[in-house]
Design an enzyme around this catalytic site. Structure first.
Site, PDB file in Angstrom:
ATOM      1  N   ASP A  68      -7.419  -0.241   4.996  1.00 25.06           N
ATOM      2  CA  ASP A  68      -6.508   0.536   3.969  1.00 25.06           C
ATOM      3  C   ASP A  68      -7.048   1.006   2.749  1.00 25.06           C
ATOM      4  O   ASP A  68      -7.401   0.383   1.716  1.00 25.06           O
ATOM      5  CB  ASP A  68      -5.268  -0.708   3.462  1.00 25.06           C
ATOM      6  CG  ASP A  68      -3.896  -0.062   3.187  1.00 25.06           C
ATOM      7  OD1 ASP A  68      -4.003   1.378   3.353  1.00 25.06           O
ATOM      8  OD2 ASP A  68      -3.010  -1.129   3.166  1.00 25.06           O
ATOM      9  N   ASP A 100      -2.759   7.743   3.171  1.00 25.91           N
ATOM     10  CA  ASP A 100      -2.823   6.061   2.761  1.00 25.91           C
ATOM     11  C   ASP A 100      -3.165   5.666   5.204  1.00 25.91           C
ATOM     12  O   ASP A 100      -2.436   5.923   5.401  1.00 25.91           O
ATOM     13  CB  ASP A 100      -1.220   5.819   2.818  1.00 25.91           C
ATOM     14  CG  ASP A 100      -1.113   4.312   3.087  1.00 25.91           C
ATOM     15  OD1 ASP A 100      -2.023   3.375   3.083  1.00 25.91           O
ATOM     16  OD2 ASP A 100      -0.189   4.035   3.093  1.00 25.91           O
TER      17      ASP A 100
END
Ligand code: NAG
Ligand code: NAG
Length: 414
Positions: free
Chosen positions: A301, A122
């Site tokens: 992201d 992430d």
């Protein structure tokens, strides 16, 4: 139910069970990435899940904003005045989404001897989170647990952590520093949080990653500690101070070097504007060659499945798409038979989103309107000041995160 991703993950773990070679610092290392469900734009859109994903992604940023202000003593430039009030703004559900389809997962090892874990990689957070062996409730069943007493290199930092994971739940646990390895590249003294509980609603999912590896900067870490990529670079383990994702065909994470066969032409770089998130400026976002959105700040992201913009700009974008409609909850629809080509311009270079990846599926079974992959956050005052660039875009490019030079690069996939 045994999913393909689960079987793949199990195979990866079997491969890891054999003795690993010594950490090497030569060349690019690869981690295969999997996701439970492939994108299918003919299946009706799961509106509830999409709405949940918007909420959990924005809630994750609130946690980052909060850590930034605690770590640096000043508010994050993208946060609103009330960003410190997470309770108020986290409208969706989770920071740690139980929605495993949304995460690209792969294998990470921790401890001495090394134990394998499946984690979501992430770039939208910076904290490494695993579940502790002290979690004995049924909520942690099925997860590989981190047991500090099994690791000769584990150091108890004697500090707790709190991460708000849903509107009503917080996971807490202890911080440790330990050896962490991904694809043969090893960092020592990597700080990780070992959660002693897991949210109850998570156990309704048949496959969950064991944890999450945040890959952004220390300033948004809940532990005020460098992330794994930062440690690799500062400990001199990488050949090149970079990592990169290829999420289209042949899903992989490259660490310590780039896979030059994954893209054609030159990489287009843009500088990180605030070292916290992987935050950059986009020059423009437009549909069907009609200019609508100018320069915006964006968080790149890999943990976000969609593109989330501020409402004003997203309204402007859809206004240029004939037949588009605003739905509730920040979603929009476009005619299924004329899905637009949305283009994002970065450092003067244009990258197009494949219309099939933009299309989230018909609004309902048989509908001729389809949900668009660009959504807006909830109407808030003051409005959201940034865009979140996730999968809908990232699957179209080779994305490079340059830790050494603080920049993000995009390449055209071969
Ligand atoms: C995609 O969804 C449609 C409609 O639900 C289904 O018929 C089709 O088999 C799915 N395709 C794949 C590749 O899963
Ligand atoms: C945060 O928001 C909640 C809900 O609106 C409110 O009750 C609370 O007083 C706020 N806290 C702060 C510190 O502003």
């Amino acid at each position: 139910m045994l999913t393909i991703a689960y079987v793949l993950s199990a195979l990866q773990l079997l491969a890891l069970a054999s003795p690993s070679p010594a950490p090497s610092s030569i060349g690019v290392k690869r981690v295969s990435l999997t996701r439970r469900q492939a994108h299918n734009s003919t299946a009706p859109a799961d509106i509830q899940r999409i709405t949940q994903r918007i909420g959990s992604t924005l809630a994750k940023y609130d946690v980052g904003f909060d850590s930034f202000s605690k770590n640096s003593g000043k508010p994050h430039p993208l946060s609103n005045n009330d960003a410190s009030n997470i309770t108020k703004r986290a409208e969706g559900t989770a920071y740690l989404s139980p929605d495993d389809n949304a995460l690209w997962t792969g294998v990470m090892c921790a401890g001495t001897p090394l134990s394998p874990f499946i984690v979501g990689f992430d770039t939208g957070s910076a904290s490494l989170l695993l579940v502790s062996s002290t979690c004995t409730s049924s909520d942690c069943q099925g997860q590989r647990l981190y047991n500090p007493s099994d690791s000769s290199t584990s150091v108890d930092r004697k500090q707790k952590f709190n991460l708000k994971v849903t509107d009503s739940e917080t996971v807490t646990g202890n911080q440790y520093a330990d050896t962490v390895r991904v694809a043969g590249l090893e960092a020592t003294d990597q700080v990780l949080g070992a959660a002693s509980s897991y949210p109850k609603n998570f156990n309704t999912y048949s496959f969950r990653p064991d944890g999450r590896m945040g890959m952004a900067y220390q300033s948004i870490s809940a532990y005020k500690a460098p992330s794994f990529p930062q440690n690799l670079v500062s400990q001199g383990v990488t050949t090149e101070p970079v990592f990169a994702f290829r999420m289209g065909t042949g899903c992989e994470l490259n660490i310590g070097g780039l896979d030059h066969s994954a893209y054609t032409g030159d990489l287009v770089y843009t500088p990180v504007t605030t070292k916290g998130f992987w935050q950059v400026n986009l020059d423009a976002v437009q549909a069907n060659n009609k200019r609508s959105v100018g320069r915006v700040s964006a968080i790149i992201d890999t943990g976000s499945p969609l593109i989330i913009g501020d409402r004003q700009n997203v309204d402007k974008l859809y206004a240029t798409i004939p037949g588009s409609r605003a739905l509730s909850n920040g979603l929009y629809s476009v005619p299924c038979d004329s899905i637009p080509t949305v283009r994002i311009t970065v450092s003067g270079s244009a990258f197009d989103i494949n219309p099939d990846l933009f299309n989230q599926g018909p609004v309902s079974e048989g509908s001729s309107q389809c949900v668009g992959g660009i959504v807006s956050g909830p109407q808030s005052k003051p409005p959201q000041r940034f865009w979140s660039i996730g999968d809908v875009f990232l699957q179209n490019v080779y994305s490079v995160f340059d830790v050494g030079n603080n920049r993000v690069g995009f390449g055209r996939l071969v």
